[in-house]
Design a protein around this motif. Sequence first.
Motif, mmCIF file in Angstrom:
data_model
loop_
_atom_site.group_PDB
_atom_site.id
_atom_site.type_symbol
_atom_site.label_atom_id
_atom_site.label_comp_id
_atom_site.label_asym_id
_atom_site.label_seq_id
_atom_site.Cartn_x
_atom_site.Cartn_y
_atom_site.Cartn_z
ATOM 1 N N GLY A 165 -3.894 -38.085 67.354
ATOM 2 C CA GLY A 165 -2.603 -38.912 67.286
ATOM 3 C C GLY A 165 -2.060 -38.890 65.778
ATOM 4 N N ILE A 194 1.912 -38.588 64.550
ATOM 5 C CA ILE A 194 2.401 -39.300 63.712
ATOM 6 C C ILE A 194 3.169 -38.638 62.660
ATOM 7 C CG2 ILE A 194 2.216 -41.374 62.191
ATOM 8 C CD1 ILE A 194 0.074 -42.392 64.304
ATOM 9 N N GLU A 246 4.323 -50.768 66.132
ATOM 10 C CA GLU A 246 3.173 -50.604 66.940
ATOM 11 C C GLU A 246 3.018 -51.929 67.562
ATOM 12 O OE1 GLU A 246 -0.119 -49.043 64.312
ATOM 13 O OE2 GLU A 246 -1.567 -50.337 65.703
ATOM 14 N N ASN A 267 -2.930 -53.188 66.080
ATOM 15 C CA ASN A 267 -4.217 -52.899 65.833
ATOM 16 C C ASN A 267 -4.569 -53.776 64.438
ATOM 17 O OD1 ASN A 267 -6.637 -51.831 65.582
ATOM 18 N ND2 ASN A 267 -6.034 -49.683 65.414
ATOM 19 N N SER A 281 -1.772 -42.021 70.311
ATOM 20 C CA SER A 281 -3.061 -41.223 70.283
ATOM 21 C C SER A 281 -3.281 -41.075 71.709
ATOM 22 C CB SER A 281 -4.027 -41.942 69.553
ATOM 23 O OG SER A 281 -5.382 -41.428 69.770
ATOM 24 N N ALA A 313 -6.564 -36.076 70.632
ATOM 25 C CA ALA A 313 -5.098 -35.688 71.103
ATOM 26 C C ALA A 313 -4.092 -36.534 70.808
ATOM 27 C CB ALA A 313 -5.150 -35.315 72.736
ATOM 28 N N LEU A 333 -11.256 -46.454 71.065
ATOM 29 C CA LEU A 333 -10.916 -47.467 72.046
ATOM 30 C C LEU A 333 -10.180 -46.876 73.170
ATOM 31 C CD1 LEU A 333 -7.285 -48.371 72.022
ATOM 32 C CD2 LEU A 333 -8.280 -48.016 69.577
#
Length: 379
Positions: A74, A78, A141, A145, A192, A205, A323
């Motif tokens: 991920g 980004i 986002e 998170n 991600s 990934a 997660l």
Amino acid sequence: MDIETQVIHGGNQEDPLTGAVVPPIYQTSTYHQYELGGEAAYEYTRGENPTRFALESVLANLENGQYGYAFSSGMAAISAVMGLLKAGDHLIIASDVYGGTFRLVHQILAPLGITYTAVDTADTSAIQAAMQENTKLVYLETPSNPLMHVTDIRAASDVAHAAGKLVVVDNTFASPYNQRPLELGADIVLASGTKYIGGHSDVIAGYVVTRSKELADQIKLIQLSVGAVLSPQESFLLQRSIKTLALRLERHNDNALEIAKFLAEQDQVAHVYYPGLPGSADYEVARKQMRGFGGMMSIDLQPGLDTKYFVEHLKLFTLAESLGGVESLIEVPAVMTHASIPREIRLANGIKDELVRLSVGIENIEDLKEDLRQGLAAL
Ligand SMILES: Cc1ncc(COP(=O)(O)O)c(C=O)c1O
């Protein structure tokens, strides 16, 4: 097609050479070029690989975009998008972005002369106020998170586009099953793939999807030049996981909503951060732009209760970072996922030392509740 069908039939999932229903793993680094200097569709796997291409076309489809690119994490995805920025550019980021994203912006991009302003992007006027002449992109986002704040993607995109800025959304927490940022006005969606797309806690990934040919060409150039591509093996594994994305997410959504309601009723719990609770400030926007509220939530225990004891004494919720896998996980952001954010910034953003984050899996709901019940009772 609904996404429940897209996960099975979307994109180029069949092997054009043989008709194999499951795209094979083209485990090769290079390809025979039959003519010197000729036009070869495949030359070298960093640039071209059929297994990765098959995954990329499925991902583009799931996000309702046109161009998809798969990366080795991920963070690589980004970083590729941040590669659109150059020295002198400014970006606006959500103040409670994932710790790794903040670290990239603060410790890697800022020293290169790329400035940033962190704002509460749920407040559209804060985005407007942070806008500068040299702002190139607005990075959202949502849900965030670990506090699960929801940004109105449509409203934020309208403000950013009126000023000629690009909008990027990290869709990791929702997954394209629950939310499609490109349909809500975003220019680029990234995530991600380690989380819900992979879904089994066994692959690292990331991916980027856009509808813009111009942006796609730039992302492709960065992918090729920087080289953080996803391997053929892992591209295969993600495609395998995607087939059950809709089924898994449906169950994550149901389980998490029930766990959130359950926790909200427990005496030992002071607050539940979950956009699916009607009392949550994020509920209305979440309901408008999400199909389900997702499997992630955070809680505050009552002051004085021992967070460490609680997270170490659960039997089904495993104490672990990450997660989005089928198994339930629990963690303490201040010590684990968000430890890379300086404490004063973390506290200013509302991430207390004792905050506990849960990734609710797809186990039996009564077993999950019983585990939390015994953990809370032990306190
Ligand atoms: C919201 C979010 N974005 C990006 C990432 C980074 O993804 P990866 O760990 O695959 O590099 C994470 C990782 O936890 C995340 O939670």
